[in-house]
Motif scaffolding. Structure first.
Motif, PDB file in Angstrom:
ATOM      1  N   VAL A  61       0.566   1.991  -3.755  1.00  0.00           N
ATOM      2  CA  VAL A  61       0.054   0.668  -4.104  1.00  0.00           C
ATOM      3  C   VAL A  61      -1.081   0.343  -3.133  1.00  0.00           C
ATOM      4  O   VAL A  61      -0.937   0.501  -1.921  1.00  0.00           O
ATOM      5  N   ILE A  62      -2.211  -0.126  -3.693  1.00  0.00           N
ATOM      6  CA  ILE A  62      -3.413  -0.376  -2.902  1.00  0.00           C
ATOM      7  C   ILE A  62      -3.872  -1.811  -3.102  1.00  0.00           C
ATOM      8  O   ILE A  62      -3.942  -2.290  -4.234  1.00  0.00           O
ATOM      9  N   ASN A  63      -4.184  -2.482  -2.002  1.00  0.00           N
ATOM     10  CA  ASN A  63      -4.796  -3.803  -2.039  1.00  0.00           C
ATOM     11  C   ASN A  63      -6.301  -3.612  -1.869  1.00  0.00           C
ATOM     12  O   ASN A  63      -6.767  -3.152  -0.830  1.00  0.00           O
ATOM     13  N   ASN A  64      -7.064  -3.960  -2.894  1.00  0.00           N
ATOM     14  CA  ASN A  64      -8.514  -3.790  -2.872  1.00  0.00           C
ATOM     15  C   ASN A  64      -9.255  -5.037  -2.396  1.00  0.00           C
ATOM     16  O   ASN A  64     -10.469  -5.123  -2.550  1.00  0.00           O
ATOM     17  N   SER A  65      -8.553  -5.989  -1.816  1.00  0.00           N
ATOM     18  CA  SER A  65      -9.193  -7.247  -1.413  1.00  0.00           C
ATOM     19  C   SER A  65      -9.162  -7.427   0.107  1.00  0.00           C
ATOM     20  O   SER A  65      -8.452  -6.719   0.818  1.00  0.00           O
ATOM     21  N   ASP A  66      -9.890  -8.439   0.552  1.00  0.00           N
ATOM     22  CA  ASP A  66      -9.965  -8.722   1.989  1.00  0.00           C
ATOM     23  C   ASP A  66      -8.952  -9.774   2.434  1.00  0.00           C
ATOM     24  O   ASP A  66      -9.071 -10.322   3.525  1.00  0.00           O
ATOM     25  N   THR A  67      -7.951 -10.038   1.580  1.00  0.00           N
ATOM     26  CA  THR A  67      -6.878 -10.976   1.924  1.00  0.00           C
ATOM     27  C   THR A  67      -5.525 -10.358   1.588  1.00  0.00           C
ATOM     28  O   THR A  67      -5.438  -9.414   0.805  1.00  0.00           O
ATOM     29  N   VAL A  68      -4.478 -10.892   2.191  1.00  0.00           N
ATOM     30  CA  VAL A  68      -3.120 -10.430   1.896  1.00  0.00           C
ATOM     31  C   VAL A  68      -2.817 -10.670   0.415  1.00  0.00           C
ATOM     32  O   VAL A  68      -3.161 -11.724  -0.130  1.00  0.00           O
ATOM     33  N   GLN A  69      -2.195  -9.704  -0.239  1.00  0.00           N
ATOM     34  CA  GLN A  69      -1.869  -9.812  -1.658  1.00  0.00           C
ATOM     35  C   GLN A  69      -0.424  -9.387  -1.890  1.00  0.00           C
ATOM     36  O   GLN A  69       0.085  -8.478  -1.241  1.00  0.00           O
ATOM     37  N   THR A  70       0.220 -10.058  -2.854  1.00  0.00           N
ATOM     38  CA  THR A  70       1.548  -9.671  -3.320  1.00  0.00           C
ATOM     39  C   THR A  70       1.421  -9.273  -4.773  1.00  0.00           C
ATOM     40  O   THR A  70       0.738  -9.938  -5.551  1.00  0.00           O
ATOM     41  N   THR A  71       2.056  -8.180  -5.134  1.00  0.00           N
ATOM     42  CA  THR A  71       2.026  -7.712  -6.512  1.00  0.00           C
ATOM     43  C   THR A  71       3.382  -7.160  -6.913  1.00  0.00           C
ATOM     44  O   THR A  71       4.154  -6.716  -6.062  1.00  0.00           O
ATOM     45  N   SER A  72       3.661  -7.204  -8.200  1.00  0.00           N
ATOM     46  CA  SER A  72       4.888  -6.625  -8.753  1.00  0.00           C
ATOM     47  C   SER A  72       4.496  -5.546  -9.746  1.00  0.00           C
ATOM     48  O   SER A  72       3.554  -5.710 -10.519  1.00  0.00           O
ATOM     49  N   ILE A  73       5.259  -4.452  -9.708  1.00  0.00           N
ATOM     50  CA  ILE A  73       4.986  -3.302 -10.557  1.00  0.00           C
ATOM     51  C   ILE A  73       6.259  -2.931 -11.303  1.00  0.00           C
ATOM     52  O   ILE A  73       7.271  -2.607 -10.673  1.00  0.00           O
ATOM     53  N   PRO A  74       6.237  -2.972 -12.636  1.00  0.00           N
ATOM     54  CA  PRO A  74       7.411  -2.526 -13.380  1.00  0.00           C
ATOM     55  C   PRO A  74       7.513  -1.001 -13.342  1.00  0.00           C
ATOM     56  O   PRO A  74       6.510  -0.305 -13.517  1.00  0.00           O
ATOM     57  N   THR A  75       8.713  -0.511 -13.065  1.00  0.00           N
ATOM     58  CA  THR A  75       8.988   0.924 -13.060  1.00  0.00           C
ATOM     59  C   THR A  75      10.311   1.151 -13.787  1.00  0.00           C
ATOM     60  O   THR A  75      11.089   0.208 -13.965  1.00  0.00           O
ATOM     61  N   PRO A  76      10.588   2.374 -14.194  1.00  0.00           N
ATOM     62  CA  PRO A  76      11.892   2.646 -14.806  1.00  0.00           C
ATOM     63  C   PRO A  76      13.060   2.336 -13.858  1.00  0.00           C
ATOM     64  O   PRO A  76      14.168   2.081 -14.299  1.00  0.00           O
ATOM     65  N   GLN A  77      12.806   2.327 -12.545  1.00  0.00           N
ATOM     66  CA  GLN A  77      13.837   2.008 -11.555  1.00  0.00           C
ATOM     67  C   GLN A  77      13.944   0.512 -11.299  1.00  0.00           C
ATOM     68  O   GLN A  77      14.718   0.083 -10.458  1.00  0.00           O
ATOM     69  N   GLY A  78      13.150  -0.292 -11.991  1.00  0.00           N
ATOM     70  CA  GLY A  78      13.167  -1.740 -11.809  1.00  0.00           C
ATOM     71  C   GLY A  78      11.850  -2.244 -11.257  1.00  0.00           C
ATOM     72  O   GLY A  78      10.957  -1.474 -10.898  1.00  0.00           O
ATOM     73  N   LEU A  79      11.732  -3.549 -11.185  1.00  0.00           N
ATOM     74  CA  LEU A  79      10.515  -4.190 -10.709  1.00  0.00           C
ATOM     75  C   LEU A  79      10.378  -3.994  -9.194  1.00  0.00           C
ATOM     76  O   LEU A  79      11.300  -4.291  -8.435  1.00  0.00           O
ATOM     77  N   GLN A  80       9.231  -3.495  -8.767  1.00  0.00           N
ATOM     78  CA  GLN A  80       8.946  -3.285  -7.350  1.00  0.00           C
ATOM     79  C   GLN A  80       7.932  -4.347  -6.921  1.00  0.00           C
ATOM     80  O   GLN A  80       6.830  -4.402  -7.481  1.00  0.00           O
ATOM     81  N   THR A  81       8.281  -5.186  -5.963  1.00  0.00           N
ATOM     82  CA  THR A  81       7.378  -6.221  -5.466  1.00  0.00           C
ATOM     83  C   THR A  81       7.027  -5.905  -4.021  1.00  0.00           C
ATOM     84  O   THR A  81       7.919  -5.669  -3.198  1.00  0.00           O
ATOM     85  N   VAL A  82       5.729  -5.874  -3.735  1.00  0.00           N
ATOM     86  CA  VAL A  82       5.269  -5.555  -2.384  1.00  0.00           C
ATOM     87  C   VAL A  82       4.194  -6.550  -1.957  1.00  0.00           C
ATOM     88  O   VAL A  82       3.495  -7.121  -2.791  1.00  0.00           O
ATOM     89  N   THR A  83       4.090  -6.743  -0.660  1.00  0.00           N
ATOM     90  CA  THR A  83       3.017  -7.541  -0.066  1.00  0.00           C
ATOM     91  C   THR A  83       2.224  -6.629   0.844  1.00  0.00           C
ATOM     92  O   THR A  83       2.793  -5.915   1.678  1.00  0.00           O
TER      93      THR A  83
END
Length: 94
Positions: A61-83
């Motif tokens: 997972v890559i943050n392409n911005s100059d600020t802190v970002q939180t994102t959620s990614i659906p996967t077969p193992q469940g929703l993965q949320t990272v900051t």
């Protein structure tokens, strides 16, 4: 969007490259390929992107911005949320 041979033809007038339009283009490509507009391994944050490597079971997972970002990614193992910090990259095992 129109059927064309075995696929679809998509015309975008006055397309300009920016985060929102790039996401729309990605979704159009998925739709034209029969994958739908949403799916596994698609971040919900335009400032982030991800890639899954099934051979090693790694999600990058890559943050392409100059600020802190939180994102959620659906996967077969469940929703993965990272900051992620600005311009940070996270490699995680699923």
């Amino acid at each position: 969007m129109h059927d064309f041979g075995k696929g679809k033809g998509i015309y975008l007038s006055s397309f300009q490259v920016n985060l929102a339009n790039t996401r729309m283009l990605y979704q159009l490509i998925r739709c034209a390929g029969g994958e739908g507009l949403t799916g596994d391994y698609m971040t919900d944050n335009l400032n982030c992107e991800c890639a899954y490597y099934p051979g090693s079971n790694k999600l990058v997972v890559i943050n392409n911005s100059d600020t802190v970002q939180t994102t959620s990614i659906p996967t077969p193992q469940g929703l993965q949320t990272v900051t992620l910090d600005a311009y940070d990259t996270l490699v995680m095992e699923l």
